[in-house]
Scaffold this motif. Structure first.
Motif, PDB file in Angstrom:
ATOM      1  N   VAL A  46       0.888  -1.155  -0.375  1.00 32.69           N
ATOM      2  CA  VAL A  46       0.160  -0.022   0.174  1.00 32.69           C
ATOM      3  C   VAL A  46       0.786   1.309   0.418  1.00 32.69           C
ATOM      4  O   VAL A  46       0.841   2.085  -0.861  1.00 32.69           O
ATOM      5  N   PHE A  80      -3.715   0.663   6.937  1.00 33.80           N
ATOM      6  CA  PHE A  80      -4.055   0.584   4.878  1.00 33.80           C
ATOM      7  C   PHE A  80      -5.432   2.492   5.604  1.00 33.80           C
ATOM      8  O   PHE A  80      -5.212   2.370   4.556  1.00 33.80           O
ATOM      9  N   LEU A  85      -5.160   2.883   1.143  1.00 37.99           N
ATOM     10  CA  LEU A  85      -6.172   2.305   0.508  1.00 37.99           C
ATOM     11  C   LEU A  85      -7.020   2.761   0.219  1.00 37.99           C
ATOM     12  O   LEU A  85      -8.005   3.030   1.140  1.00 37.99           O
TER      13      LEU A  85
END
Length: 132
Positions: A46, A80, A85
């Protein structure tokens, strides 16, 4: 696709830079150390610009420990979220027990800044990822 983490009989994780996706295919969710190592490797992907996680637990057996599921909420999902993300798509498991666990992490991930979806197959998840 480039494999960035693999443990035979447990998990294989690959990234597709062109599509901005990573596919993580789990065979077993019982190896706590492999789960942590693979998730840390996913965070690194990521950081490199991967935007969509395809989480394939269709044939996985077992469930992550409660400690690991708590870690998803306290460490994995926040990373994340903060790193950009865009979405996580879980391919639904055939195992009823694994399905219960996956429903929990899909629900808990929903409180962060990325969307969480479910799909019936990897091809359905890939199609959804193309539409995001």
């Amino acid at each position: 696709m480039t494999t960035f983490y693999e443990k035979e009989g447990v998990v294989k994780a690959s990234a597709n830079v062109a599509s901005g996706t990573m596919t993580v295919q789990w065979d077993s969710l019982l190896d706590d150390k492999a789960i942590e190592e693979c998730c840390e490797a996913q965070i690194e992907q990521v950081k490199k610009g991967i935007k969509v996680l395809l989480l394939d637990v269709a044939t996985a057996n077992g469930v992550p420990s409660q400690k690991r599921q708590d870690w998803f909420e306290s460490h994995l999902f926040p990373n994340f979220s903060s790193l950009g993300l865009k979405a996580s798509i879980t391919i639904l498991p055939k195992s009823a027990l694994t399905k219960l666990a996956s429903k929990k992490w899909v629900k808990n991930a929903g409180t962060f800044k990325f969307d969480s979806f479910e799909a019936g197959s990897l091809s359905d998840a890939q199609e959804l990822a193309r539409q995001l």
